[in-house]
Every structure is written in C-alpha cells, then in structure tokens.
Design an enzyme around this catalytic site. Structure first.
Site, PDB file in Angstrom:
ATOM      1  N   HIS A  26       3.853  -7.050  -2.518  1.00  8.47           N
ATOM      2  CA  HIS A  26       4.066  -7.769  -1.255  1.00  8.47           C
ATOM      3  C   HIS A  26       5.050  -8.923  -1.449  1.00  8.47           C
ATOM      4  CE1 HIS A  26       1.303  -5.560   1.210  1.00  8.47           C
ATOM      5  NE2 HIS A  26       0.397  -5.618   0.247  1.00  8.47           N
ATOM      6  N   ARG A  35      15.967  -7.008   4.048  1.00  5.57           N
ATOM      7  CA  ARG A  35      14.912  -6.366   4.829  1.00  5.57           C
ATOM      8  C   ARG A  35      14.366  -7.319   5.890  1.00  5.57           C
ATOM      9  NH1 ARG A  35       8.830  -4.810   4.386  1.00  5.57           N
ATOM     10  NH2 ARG A  35       8.518  -7.031   4.074  1.00  5.57           N
ATOM     11  N   GLY A  57       0.505  -0.891   9.348  1.00  5.49           N
ATOM     12  CA  GLY A  57       0.625  -1.228   7.921  1.00  5.49           C
ATOM     13  C   GLY A  57       1.119  -2.648   7.770  1.00  5.49           C
ATOM     14  N   GLU A 120       6.884  -0.592   8.607  1.00  8.41           N
ATOM     15  CA  GLU A 120       7.768  -0.506   7.439  1.00  8.41           C
ATOM     16  C   GLU A 120       7.066   0.439   6.491  1.00  8.41           C
ATOM     17  OE1 GLU A 120       8.867  -0.167   4.414  1.00  8.41           O
ATOM     18  OE2 GLU A 120       9.116  -2.216   3.616  1.00  8.41           O
ATOM     19  N   GLU A 129       6.058   7.817   1.432  1.00  8.20           N
ATOM     20  CA  GLU A 129       4.869   6.994   1.666  1.00  8.20           C
ATOM     21  C   GLU A 129       4.167   7.423   2.952  1.00  8.20           C
ATOM     22  OE1 GLU A 129       5.745   2.806   1.122  1.00  8.20           O
ATOM     23  OE2 GLU A 129       6.538   3.188  -0.876  1.00  8.20           O
TER      24      GLU A 129
HETATM   25  C1  LIG Z   1       5.574  -1.070   2.681  1.00  3.66           C
HETATM   26  S1  LIG Z   1       4.092  -1.949   3.057  1.00  3.66           S
HETATM   27  C2  LIG Z   1       4.678  -2.945   4.385  1.00  3.66           C
HETATM   28  C3  LIG Z   1       3.862  -4.201   4.600  1.00  3.66           C
HETATM   29  C4  LIG Z   1       4.377  -5.108   5.718  1.00  3.66           C
HETATM   30  N1  LIG Z   1       4.445  -4.422   6.998  1.00  3.66           N
HETATM   31  C5  LIG Z   1       5.715  -5.678   5.397  1.00  3.66           C
HETATM   32  O1  LIG Z   1       6.696  -5.279   6.035  1.00  3.66           O
HETATM   33  O2  LIG Z   1       5.805  -6.516   4.498  1.00  3.66           O
HETATM   34  C6  LIG Z   1       3.162  -0.693   3.870  1.00  3.66           C
HETATM   35  C7  LIG Z   1       1.761  -1.093   4.275  1.00  3.66           C
HETATM   36  O3  LIG Z   1       1.229  -0.036   5.063  1.00  3.66           O
HETATM   37  C8  LIG Z   1      -0.138   0.165   4.733  1.00  3.66           C
HETATM   38  N2  LIG Z   1      -0.457   1.557   5.125  1.00  3.66           N
HETATM   39  C9  LIG Z   1       0.115   2.679   4.637  1.00  3.66           C
HETATM   40  N3  LIG Z   1      -0.366   3.761   5.289  1.00  3.66           N
HETATM   41  C10 LIG Z   1      -1.248   3.295   6.202  1.00  3.66           C
HETATM   42  C11 LIG Z   1      -2.069   3.913   7.202  1.00  3.66           C
HETATM   43  N4  LIG Z   1      -2.044   5.241   7.384  1.00  3.66           N
HETATM   44  N5  LIG Z   1      -2.840   3.128   7.966  1.00  3.66           N
HETATM   45  C12 LIG Z   1      -2.864   1.790   7.799  1.00  3.66           C
HETATM   46  N6  LIG Z   1      -2.117   1.152   6.882  1.00  3.66           N
HETATM   47  C13 LIG Z   1      -1.315   1.888   6.100  1.00  3.66           C
HETATM   48  C14 LIG Z   1      -0.217  -0.139   3.255  1.00  3.66           C
HETATM   49  O4  LIG Z   1      -1.531  -0.513   2.883  1.00  3.66           O
HETATM   50  C15 LIG Z   1       0.786  -1.290   3.135  1.00  3.66           C
HETATM   51  O5  LIG Z   1       0.165  -2.537   3.287  1.00  3.66           O
END
Ligand SMILES: C[S@@+](CC[C@H](N)C(=O)[O-])C[C@H]1O[C@@H](n2cnc3c(N)ncnc32)[C@H](O)[C@@H]1O
Length: 313
Positions: A26, A35, A57, A120, A129
């Site tokens: 994070h 970004r 997410g 994201e 992902e």
């Molecule tokens: C790449 S990180 C982005 C975090 C934040 N949005 C940012 O831009 O800093 C992706 C996030 O999505 C969450 N995530 C991934 N798949 C998910 C799902 N199906 N439902 C809920 N959360 C999800 C992960 O736990 C993670 O915290």
C-alpha cells in the site's frame, strides 16, 4: 527461422489477496505519484455532486477519499482485513460521506443504485488481479444504466524489446564466462526439467528496457462499461514487423488504463516510472533487423506466450 515455446500460469487469487495485506504494497501504491495524480485528476473531472460511488478494493481508502470530495456518497469496500486502516483514516479525516464495508465485491449489495465505480484492480499484466471478473460482476448487478467506471478503457500489450546491457540476464547455456563454457549443459535433461513455465519470465523496472523494436498494437482493447467476459479472446496471434534494429531480448508486457476525461495510466517500459513492473518473456532472439517479422501467440487470460517465430528478411 527460430522457434521458442513457453507458457506461464496465473498467480492464484488467494496469493494476490494476501499480498495486499502487506503494508509495504500500500505504501508503494500511495507513493506512486503518476498513479495518484491520474486518479485525482480524473475523479475531480468525472465525479459529480449527486453521484453515488463504489470504490471497489479501497485498500488504504485513498480513492474513496478523493471520490468523497466530489460525490454525494461513497461505499468503500475491500475484502482484506487491512480495511481497518481505511475505516479509521477516513473517519478521523472527517470523510463523513464515505461508508467503509469489509466485503468481497461479489457479495456486496449496494443499498442504492450506483452512478460510478472507481477501482484500481489492474495487475502488472492487467488481468492478473481479477480485474475483469470483479468489475463486470459489480457493474451488472449495481451500476445504473449509463453509469461510469473509472478508469474505463483498457489495453494490453506484449511487444519485442531490447534491454539495456546491464539488465540482460543470458540463458545459462549461452554463457561462456571467463573461459568457462556452460554450453556443455545444453543437452542435459536435468536442466531441461528446471525450465518450467515460470522459468521463462522475469520482471524489470522502468528504465531497464532500452527500446521497443516494433510499432506497438494492443493485443486486446476493451471498455469496462460494455465488455462481456465472453468477448475476451482466449488467444491472440500477433504479428509484428521490426522497425528498430536491435537485440531481441524479450517480449515486454504493459497496459494502459484510460479515463474518459483524458488521463491514461501507462506502464509502457519507456514511460515515467510507476510502481508496476513489466513482465518480460525472455527470448534469445539475437539481433533483428528492420523489416524482420515476429509472430507469436498470446494466451490472454492466464497470460502466456507460445510459438514465437522470427522470419528474417
Ligand atoms: C491494487 S489495490 C488498490 C487499493 C486502493 N484502491 C488504492 O488505489 O490504493 C487492490 C485492492 O482491492 C482489494 N480487492 C481485490 N479484489 C477484491 C474483491 N473482489 N472485493 C473486494 N476487494 C478486493 C484488495 O484487497 C486490495 O486492497
């Protein structure tokens, strides 16, 4: 004619999920100024005061916070236990119109129709992902007709590149180092066994690619507001003409994620650095000349590349 064949399997979803519990992940995403500026600019331009937003997410809560400055209400959802951080940081920063909920998006039933999904979910290989499955699922269940998705326009690339000399890692059997010839291992079956799917790929940072040898064309390009899962091809047969002579070290993977209002996040290996790395599918193609033609098959879902042929002019 030279021929190389390999495949690579997808990281499993659970492994991805655990990796986001890592605090450093994070921190790296928040420190990625390219970004963060793209999201801030696009959210400011595209989210309206009457909008209900889902931040799919939310991680640290940063995108929910940005959306909350513009929208009527934001639902910030995340499956990870790290959501405690988003809940606390948003509450103590007085983001009063943001509701934080720990849930997998596929089980989330928003209490009201949604105007905007902010996300994201792009992996370094774009789809690795679960981007498509999660966004399409939430879109079809919750987004109003005409609703918006930020970012919306996705493009995936795999193009031939040369690496900077100090970033090259030759294959062992091509090494003749300080007089020691590793080529003697070439036919050893024990070495062949070590060349599993993952062996053929590695990652590089921005700055390690010297030049892209082709005119890049997206393997797939899609709009998240309209794509159906069945629209994604299983494989794409790519043909690229070499336009810059050089050493054919690899096929480099990158993506673009575009917002309607203009910003495009790109992980092009020669673009300004982001936190994403570029997956490289290693080749020992040697030198290629302008006009040479490269053919390869790309498996799109669990990204893999097979049947690489170079036809020299
Ligand atoms: C790449 S990180 C982005 C975090 C934040 N949005 C940012 O831009 O800093 C992706 C996030 O999505 C969450 N995530 C991934 N798949 C998910 C799902 N199906 N439902 C809920 N959360 C999800 C992960 O736990 C993670 O915290």
């Amino acid at each position: 004619m030279r021929n190389v064949r390999w495949v690579r399997s997808l990281l499993d979803e659970e492994q991805d999920r655990r990796s986001y519990m890592r605090l450093f992940g994070h921190e790296v995403m928040l420190a990625d100024a390219v970004r963060m500026e793209a999201y801030e600019t696009a959210i400011h331009a595209e989210v309206r005061p009457t909008d209900v937003v889902v931040d799919l997410g939310t991680g640290t809560g940063i995108l929910a916070y940005l959306a909350g400055r513009a929208a009527r209400h934001v639902y910030a959802i995340d499956a990870s236990d790290f959501i405690f951080a988003a809940e606390r940081v948003l509450r103590l920063n007085a983001a009063r119109n943001v509701t934080v909920i720990q849930t997998d998006s596929r089980r989330f039933e928003p209490p009201e129709p949604v105007d905007v999904i902010v996300h994201e979910q792009m992996g370094g290989e774009l789809l690795n992902e679960g981007l498509l499955e999660t966004i399409v699922d939430l879109r079809d269940r919750a987004l109003r007709p005409g609703g918006r998705i930020l970012p919306r326009h996705m493009r995936l690339y795999a193009e031939p590149v040369s690496l900077r000399p100090d970033s090259r890692v030759p294959f062992l059997t091509d090494q003749r180092l300080m007089g020691l010839d590793f080529g003697v291992l070439r036919d050893d079956p024990r070495l062949t066994c070590l060349r599993d799917e993952r062996y053929w790929w590695r990652e590089v940072q921005t700055g390690e690619v010297d030049q892209v040898l082709s005119d890049p064309q997206p393997l797939v390009a899609f709009d998240l507001t309209s794509i159906q899962l069945r629209d994604l091809p299983v494989t794409v047969d790519a043909t690229r003409t070499i336009v810059k002579p050089g050493a054919l070290d690899a096929l480099a993977v990158w993506f673009e994620a575009g917002f309607d209002s203009g910003p495009v996040l790109t992980t092009h290996p020669l673009a300004p650095r982001t936190h994403w790395k570029n997956a490289l599918f290693r080749l020992a193609g040697g030198g290629v000349a302008g006009g040479d033609v490269l053919r390869y098959r790309v498996r799109v879902g669990a990204l893999g590349i097979e049947d690489v042929h170079i036809v020299s002019v």
